[in-house]
Design a protein around this motif. Structure first.
Motif, mmCIF file in Angstrom:
data_model
loop_
_atom_site.group_PDB
_atom_site.id
_atom_site.type_symbol
_atom_site.label_atom_id
_atom_site.label_comp_id
_atom_site.label_asym_id
_atom_site.label_seq_id
_atom_site.Cartn_x
_atom_site.Cartn_y
_atom_site.Cartn_z
ATOM 1 N N THR A 1 5.049 4.435 2.778
ATOM 2 C CA THR A 1 3.620 4.117 2.775
ATOM 3 C C THR A 1 3.173 3.671 1.392
ATOM 4 O O THR A 1 2.355 2.758 1.267
ATOM 5 C CB THR A 1 2.771 5.308 3.239
ATOM 6 N N GLU A 2 3.712 4.288 0.349
ATOM 7 C CA GLU A 2 3.372 3.859 -1.016
ATOM 8 C C GLU A 2 3.875 2.442 -1.283
ATOM 9 O O GLU A 2 3.173 1.630 -1.884
ATOM 10 C CB GLU A 2 3.961 4.824 -2.046
ATOM 11 N N LYS A 3 5.070 2.151 -0.814
ATOM 12 C CA LYS A 3 5.638 0.816 -1.008
ATOM 13 C C LYS A 3 4.816 -0.226 -0.251
ATOM 14 O O LYS A 3 4.529 -1.304 -0.777
ATOM 15 C CB LYS A 3 7.088 0.803 -0.522
ATOM 16 N N ARG B 1 1.662 0.031 0.565
ATOM 17 C CA ARG B 1 0.377 -0.095 -0.124
ATOM 18 C C ARG B 1 0.515 -0.986 -1.354
ATOM 19 O O ARG B 1 -0.334 -1.850 -1.614
ATOM 20 C CB ARG B 1 -0.149 1.278 -0.529
ATOM 21 N N ASN B 2 1.589 -0.813 -2.106
ATOM 22 C CA ASN B 2 1.819 -1.643 -3.288
ATOM 23 C C ASN B 2 1.999 -3.107 -2.903
ATOM 24 O O ASN B 2 1.510 -4.005 -3.593
ATOM 25 C CB ASN B 2 3.046 -1.147 -4.056
ATOM 26 N N LYS B 3 2.686 -3.357 -1.796
ATOM 27 C CA LYS B 3 2.873 -4.737 -1.337
ATOM 28 C C LYS B 3 1.537 -5.356 -0.909
ATOM 29 O O LYS B 3 1.286 -6.533 -1.169
ATOM 30 C CB LYS B 3 3.867 -4.790 -0.181
ATOM 31 N N LEU B 4 0.697 -4.555 -0.248
ATOM 32 C CA LEU B 4 -0.609 -5.065 0.162
ATOM 33 C C LEU B 4 -1.468 -5.414 -1.051
ATOM 34 O O LEU B 4 -2.145 -6.442 -1.069
ATOM 35 C CB LEU B 4 -1.329 -4.047 1.039
ATOM 36 N N VAL B 5 -1.439 -4.559 -2.067
ATOM 37 C CA VAL B 5 -2.214 -4.822 -3.283
ATOM 38 C C VAL B 5 -1.697 -6.088 -3.958
ATOM 39 O O VAL B 5 -2.483 -6.952 -4.366
ATOM 40 C CB VAL B 5 -2.154 -3.608 -4.236
#
Length: 99
Positions: free
Chosen positions: A65-67, A69-73
């Motif tokens: 989920t963190e990865k 989220r980072n890709k979405l940002v």
């Protein structure tokens, strides 16, 4: 206008591909290995099996989920920067036509 439409489509396609979630991999199962040894006295016997790393599903899900989220940002930032570039080119072409 066709160039602008093409750039927007390429940007959106890149954002979609960049933010797509990876396919889930099947769990790895150790394969059964059979060895035939001519003289068993020469080969030391291993009594315990070294265990591999233990993966906690909760930590794996949290990392995924963190990865994501980072890709979405990063994708959002890329789209914003693409928009700034397109907007700047549009303004520059208007100024060039005016002078």
């Amino acid at each position: 206008m066709a160039k602008l439409r093409g750039l927007v489509l390429v940007g959106l396609l890149g954002a979609v591909l960049f933010t797509a979630s990876p396919a889930l991999a099947a769990p790895v199962r150790p394969a059964a290995v059979t060895l035939s040894v001519a003289s068993p006295a020469l080969v030391p016997a291993q009594t315990t099996v070294n265990p591999g790393p233990v993966l906690d599903p909760a930590q794996t899900d949290k990392a995924n989920t963190e990865k994501t989220r980072n890709k979405l940002v990063a994708g959002l930032i890329a789209v914003v920067l693409l928009g700034i570039v397109i907007w700047g080119r549009k303004i520059r072409s208007k100024r060039a036509k005016g002078s």
